[in-house]
Design a protein around this motif. Sequence first.
Motif, PDB file in Angstrom:
ATOM      1  N   HIS A  59       4.717   4.243  -3.034  1.00 17.32           N
ATOM      2  CA  HIS A  59       4.769   3.786  -4.420  1.00 17.32           C
ATOM      3  C   HIS A  59       4.183   2.382  -4.497  1.00 17.32           C
ATOM      4  O   HIS A  59       4.305   1.602  -3.561  1.00 17.32           O
ATOM      5  CB  HIS A  59       6.210   3.740  -4.950  1.00 17.32           C
ATOM      6  CG  HIS A  59       6.942   5.031  -4.876  1.00 17.32           C
ATOM      7  ND1 HIS A  59       7.817   5.340  -3.858  1.00 17.32           N
ATOM      8  CD2 HIS A  59       6.920   6.121  -5.689  1.00 17.32           C
ATOM      9  CE1 HIS A  59       8.318   6.546  -4.048  1.00 17.32           C
ATOM     10  NE2 HIS A  59       7.785   7.040  -5.157  1.00 17.32           N
ATOM     11  N   GLU A  60       3.548   2.084  -5.621  1.00 19.69           N
ATOM     12  CA  GLU A  60       3.087   0.717  -5.876  1.00 19.69           C
ATOM     13  C   GLU A  60       3.492   0.337  -7.288  1.00 19.69           C
ATOM     14  O   GLU A  60       2.932   0.886  -8.251  1.00 19.69           O
ATOM     15  CB  GLU A  60       1.566   0.616  -5.704  1.00 19.69           C
ATOM     16  CG  GLU A  60       1.123   0.674  -4.246  1.00 19.69           C
ATOM     17  CD  GLU A  60      -0.366   0.442  -4.069  1.00 19.69           C
ATOM     18  OE1 GLU A  60      -1.066   0.186  -5.083  1.00 19.69           O
ATOM     19  OE2 GLU A  60      -0.840   0.521  -2.936  1.00 19.69           O
ATOM     20  N   THR A  73       1.153   6.904 -10.857  1.00 21.07           N
ATOM     21  CA  THR A  73       1.984   6.562  -9.695  1.00 21.07           C
ATOM     22  C   THR A  73       1.750   7.519  -8.540  1.00 21.07           C
ATOM     23  O   THR A  73       2.367   7.367  -7.488  1.00 21.07           O
ATOM     24  CB  THR A  73       3.482   6.565 -10.064  1.00 21.07           C
ATOM     25  OG1 THR A  73       3.830   7.844 -10.598  1.00 21.07           O
ATOM     26  CG2 THR A  73       3.788   5.496 -11.105  1.00 21.07           C
ATOM     27  N   GLY A  74       0.889   8.496  -8.723  1.00 21.45           N
ATOM     28  CA  GLY A  74       0.597   9.455  -7.665  1.00 21.45           C
ATOM     29  C   GLY A  74      -0.677   9.104  -6.919  1.00 21.45           C
ATOM     30  O   GLY A  74      -1.353   8.118  -7.221  1.00 21.45           O
ATOM     31  N   TRP A  75      -1.019   9.956  -5.950  1.00 26.08           N
ATOM     32  CA  TRP A  75      -2.158   9.688  -5.058  1.00 26.08           C
ATOM     33  C   TRP A  75      -2.977  10.951  -4.899  1.00 26.08           C
ATOM     34  O   TRP A  75      -2.461  11.989  -4.494  1.00 26.08           O
ATOM     35  CB  TRP A  75      -1.655   9.210  -3.688  1.00 26.08           C
ATOM     36  CG  TRP A  75      -0.753   8.027  -3.813  1.00 26.08           C
ATOM     37  CD1 TRP A  75       0.609   8.047  -3.915  1.00 26.08           C
ATOM     38  CD2 TRP A  75      -1.143   6.661  -3.926  1.00 26.08           C
ATOM     39  NE1 TRP A  75       1.099   6.774  -4.065  1.00 26.08           N
ATOM     40  CE2 TRP A  75       0.053   5.895  -4.075  1.00 26.08           C
ATOM     41  CE3 TRP A  75      -2.374   6.008  -3.896  1.00 26.08           C
ATOM     42  CZ2 TRP A  75       0.032   4.509  -4.198  1.00 26.08           C
ATOM     43  CZ3 TRP A  75      -2.398   4.620  -4.023  1.00 26.08           C
ATOM     44  CH2 TRP A  75      -1.206   3.889  -4.175  1.00 26.08           C
ATOM     45  N   GLU A  76      -4.277  10.839  -5.188  1.00 27.90           N
ATOM     46  CA  GLU A  76      -5.141  12.011  -5.043  1.00 27.90           C
ATOM     47  C   GLU A  76      -5.142  12.515  -3.604  1.00 27.90           C
ATOM     48  O   GLU A  76      -5.262  13.713  -3.356  1.00 27.90           O
ATOM     49  CB  GLU A  76      -6.558  11.698  -5.502  1.00 27.90           C
ATOM     50  CG  GLU A  76      -7.429  12.923  -5.610  1.00 27.90           C
ATOM     51  CD  GLU A  76      -8.722  12.681  -6.355  1.00 27.90           C
ATOM     52  OE1 GLU A  76      -9.519  13.637  -6.468  1.00 27.90           O
ATOM     53  OE2 GLU A  76      -8.954  11.538  -6.841  1.00 27.90           O
ATOM     54  N   ALA A  77      -4.969  11.607  -2.645  1.00 25.16           N
ATOM     55  CA  ALA A  77      -4.936  11.995  -1.233  1.00 25.16           C
ATOM     56  C   ALA A  77      -3.739  12.875  -0.917  1.00 25.16           C
ATOM     57  O   ALA A  77      -3.719  13.543   0.125  1.00 25.16           O
ATOM     58  CB  ALA A  77      -4.919  10.754  -0.342  1.00 25.16           C
ATOM     59  N   ALA A  78      -2.728  12.881  -1.787  1.00 24.28           N
ATOM     60  CA  ALA A  78      -1.539  13.716  -1.571  1.00 24.28           C
ATOM     61  C   ALA A  78      -1.749  15.143  -2.039  1.00 24.28           C
ATOM     62  O   ALA A  78      -0.922  16.013  -1.766  1.00 24.28           O
ATOM     63  CB  ALA A  78      -0.333  13.116  -2.295  1.00 24.28           C
ATOM     64  N   PRO A 118      11.942   3.048   2.252  1.00 22.67           N
ATOM     65  CA  PRO A 118      10.627   2.491   2.593  1.00 22.67           C
ATOM     66  C   PRO A 118      10.574   0.969   2.535  1.00 22.67           C
ATOM     67  O   PRO A 118       9.897   0.335   3.364  1.00 22.67           O
ATOM     68  CB  PRO A 118       9.689   3.127   1.570  1.00 22.67           C
ATOM     69  CG  PRO A 118      10.549   3.681   0.513  1.00 22.67           C
ATOM     70  CD  PRO A 118      11.863   4.002   1.142  1.00 22.67           C
ATOM     71  N   LEU A 119      11.290   0.361   1.597  1.00 26.84           N
ATOM     72  CA  LEU A 119      11.349  -1.101   1.557  1.00 26.84           C
ATOM     73  C   LEU A 119      11.946  -1.652   2.853  1.00 26.84           C
ATOM     74  O   LEU A 119      11.449  -2.623   3.433  1.00 26.84           O
ATOM     75  CB  LEU A 119      12.186  -1.570   0.361  1.00 26.84           C
ATOM     76  CG  LEU A 119      11.559  -1.466  -1.020  1.00 26.84           C
ATOM     77  CD1 LEU A 119      12.597  -1.810  -2.081  1.00 26.84           C
ATOM     78  CD2 LEU A 119      10.351  -2.379  -1.138  1.00 26.84           C
ATOM     79  N   GLY A 145       2.315  16.520  -9.443  1.00 28.22           N
ATOM     80  CA  GLY A 145       2.175  17.036  -8.083  1.00 28.22           C
ATOM     81  C   GLY A 145       1.524  16.090  -7.107  1.00 28.22           C
ATOM     82  O   GLY A 145       1.500  16.364  -5.901  1.00 28.22           O
ATOM     83  N   ALA A 146       0.983  14.963  -7.596  1.00 31.55           N
ATOM     84  CA  ALA A 146       0.402  13.956  -6.697  1.00 31.55           C
ATOM     85  C   ALA A 146       1.416  12.882  -6.329  1.00 31.55           C
ATOM     86  O   ALA A 146       1.099  11.966  -5.569  1.00 31.55           O
ATOM     87  CB  ALA A 146      -0.837  13.316  -7.333  1.00 31.55           C
ATOM     88  N   GLY A 147       2.623  12.985  -6.864  1.00 34.20           N
ATOM     89  CA  GLY A 147       3.664  12.018  -6.561  1.00 34.20           C
ATOM     90  C   GLY A 147       4.458  12.402  -5.331  1.00 34.20           C
ATOM     91  O   GLY A 147       4.180  13.420  -4.675  1.00 34.20           O
TER      92      GLY A 147
END
Length: 325
Positions: A185-186, A37-42, A193-194, A10-12
């Motif tokens: 993504h990183e 690959t996810g983000w806590e800020a999400a 996005p690219l 769910g953070a992706g």
Amino acid sequence: MAEHVLVAGGAGYVGAHACKALARAGYVPVTFDNLATGWEAAVKFGPFVRGDLMDRAAVDAAMAAWRPVAVMHFAARSLVGESMRDPGAYWRENVGGALNLIEASVAAGVGEFVFSSTCATYGDQDGVLLDEDTPQRPINAYGASKLAIEQMLGNFGESHGLRSVIFRYFNVAGADPDGEVGEKHEPETHLIPLMLEAVEGKRGALTVFGSDYGTADGTCVRDYVHVADLAEAHVRGLRWLRDGRGSRVFCLGTGTGYSVREVIEHARVVTNRAVPVVEGARRAGDAAALVCGSARARDELGWEPQRGLGEMIRDAWRWSQSGGY
């Protein structure tokens, strides 16, 4: 009292948008994510449990703590090129992690499971509008691992009564129209996005991988779906199960494919800027043209994509310019 839904991944990118759609629909999304690959800020729309699907005890603990009525599963390795170089990681983590999640669901008495699969399970079937009845012949470990999970869900349905909705789709694009969550993504590997980062000068020219495919302009053709539309489909899939209906597979697409060059042209129009481009060699495992329809989703779920490629790029452009997470 609002019902909890455990959202693995769910953070992706897609998972975060699904969490927003779940919250809007009156559910409490509980994100379970290892942040690989996810983000806590999400994670903005419900509780967060940091955990890894490879850790069965952690999955069991999350089930016991939150007592979800259903599971949504987005967590996966999803890079085609990487899956060709390191298939073991895809079989180990995608399939092994899903097995832990499915077994934990059954053990906790959770009988409803929404799975985010992929049209990569079909392989390279050019000139065919892919649907739920198209034979599945994956050509890379990513697609093969997702197909294995689909088959696993079928087995657990037969043995334990686990009901599932499986969604197959291709390229997801865009960002939350409200700007709360978006794509990051990183490393970044997704075309739009690219492309937008290249337009903004945040990276060098966009590489077009292969210009000699048997398509109209020689570049790969894909079906794109707006992430907000996709999230809405997952909520409808959950409601299908909550209404007591049986397991079902749905393809989600527009039925229209766009070549890489066509996507680049749309971006030029939306941003009013030139897209710097260089041509590169084909990537192993890339199919030439993949397009799917969503007639079953329309007829049975009442779902149709509401946003076109231009809106996907506009929302992604707005998100990119905002700085993201």
